[in-house]
Scaffold this motif. Structure first.
Motif, PDB file in Angstrom:
ATOM      1  N   GLU A 115       0.832  -1.203   0.000  1.00 46.90           N
ATOM      2  CA  GLU A 115       0.000   0.000   0.000  1.00 46.90           C
ATOM      3  C   GLU A 115       0.871   1.259   0.000  1.00 46.90           C
ATOM      4  OE1 GLU A 115      -0.402  -2.518   2.307  1.00 46.90           O
ATOM      5  OE2 GLU A 115      -2.053  -3.468   1.234  1.00 46.90           O
ATOM      6  N   GLY A 116       1.899   1.259   0.843  1.00 48.38           N
ATOM      7  CA  GLY A 116       2.803   2.400   0.898  1.00 48.38           C
ATOM      8  C   GLY A 116       3.533   2.613  -0.409  1.00 48.38           C
ATOM      9  N   LEU A 117       3.932   1.515  -1.024  1.00 48.73           N
ATOM     10  CA  LEU A 117       4.616   1.598  -2.316  1.00 48.73           C
ATOM     11  C   LEU A 117       3.681   2.154  -3.384  1.00 48.73           C
ATOM     12  CD1 LEU A 117       7.323   0.995  -3.641  1.00 48.73           C
ATOM     13  CD2 LEU A 117       6.541  -1.336  -4.053  1.00 48.73           C
ATOM     14  N   GLN A 118       2.447   1.677  -3.385  1.00 46.98           N
ATOM     15  CA  GLN A 118       1.473   2.176  -4.359  1.00 46.98           C
ATOM     16  C   GLN A 118       1.228   3.675  -4.182  1.00 46.98           C
ATOM     17  OE1 GLN A 118      -1.742  -0.491  -3.368  1.00 46.98           O
ATOM     18  NE2 GLN A 118      -1.288  -1.869  -5.072  1.00 46.98           N
ATOM     19  N   GLU A 119       1.126   4.116  -2.939  1.00 50.66           N
ATOM     20  CA  GLU A 119       0.831   5.522  -2.658  1.00 50.66           C
ATOM     21  C   GLU A 119       2.015   6.444  -2.933  1.00 50.66           C
ATOM     22  OE1 GLU A 119      -0.682   5.732   1.325  1.00 50.66           O
ATOM     23  OE2 GLU A 119      -2.373   4.423   0.844  1.00 50.66           O
ATOM     24  N   SER A 120       3.231   5.918  -2.824  1.00 55.40           N
ATOM     25  CA  SER A 120       4.395   6.779  -2.998  1.00 55.40           C
ATOM     26  C   SER A 120       5.093   6.611  -4.349  1.00 55.40           C
ATOM     27  CB  SER A 120       5.399   6.543  -1.872  1.00 55.40           C
ATOM     28  OG  SER A 120       5.800   5.190  -1.844  1.00 55.40           O
ATOM     29  N   MET A 121       4.546   5.814  -5.219  1.00 61.03           N
ATOM     30  CA  MET A 121       5.165   5.565  -6.524  1.00 61.03           C
ATOM     31  C   MET A 121       5.361   6.857  -7.317  1.00 61.03           C
ATOM     32  SD  MET A 121       6.482   3.123  -8.333  1.00 61.03           S
ATOM     33  CE  MET A 121       5.850   1.641  -7.606  1.00 61.03           C
ATOM     34  N   HIS A 122       4.483   7.820  -7.147  1.00 58.22           N
ATOM     35  CA  HIS A 122       4.598   9.083  -7.889  1.00 58.22           C
ATOM     36  C   HIS A 122       5.843   9.883  -7.484  1.00 58.22           C
ATOM     37  CE1 HIS A 122       2.715  10.444  -4.160  1.00 58.22           C
ATOM     38  NE2 HIS A 122       3.145  11.669  -4.458  1.00 58.22           N
TER      39      HIS A 122
END
Length: 141
Positions: A45-52
């Motif tokens: 979840e953290g990776l998905q949210e911070s990918m940008h």
């Protein structure tokens, strides 16, 4: 040992060792190229949210993990298999390709990275593993 048993064991060995190489590179990647400030890479979840927040350099280690994991797994499989080495080694590449496609579906990475990863990290690296294994085997003969 029967050839089919040896071939299946070669495939399993290639998948396991290739997976270890992949995960090993991923585990050390943060100490080589730190993630962006504020990025939580400890959970999906953290990776998905911070990918940008990721810059192109942050995608180098994941690509290397995918490519080298596939390469080592295919090389090992082709070296161990008793027959149809190319088929078994490309099977390793196909297996990791499926994982790569799943990764693309789960993570909102940039399109350029998804294309480079899917096109360059799996089947070509598995093929390179086969070529190198054949070269080593021909030198031993």
């Amino acid at each position: 040992m029967k050839p089919i048993v040896r071939n299946i064991l070669a495939l399993i060995t290639g998948l396991v060792v290739g997976g270890f190489v992949n995960m090993g590179i991923i585990m050390v990647s943060g100490s080589i190229i730190p993630p962006p400030a504020g990025a939580d890479v400890t959970t999906m979840e953290g990776l998905q949210e911070s990918m940008h927040l990721f810059k192109p350099i942050n995608f180098l280690m994941p690509f290397l993990a995918h490519a080298l994991g596939t390469f080592v797994g295919a090389l090992l499989t082709a070296s161990i298999a008793s027959s149809a080495q190319k088929k078994w080694a490309l099977g390793v590449g196909a297996f990791f390709l499926i994982g790569g496609i799943a990764n693309v579906a789960m993570l909102p990475a940039p399109l350029w990275f998804n294309v480079v990863d899917i096109v360059g990290a799996y089947i070509p690296m598995a093929y390179l593993g086969v070529v190198l294994a054949e070269k080593f085997q021909s030198e031993d003969s």
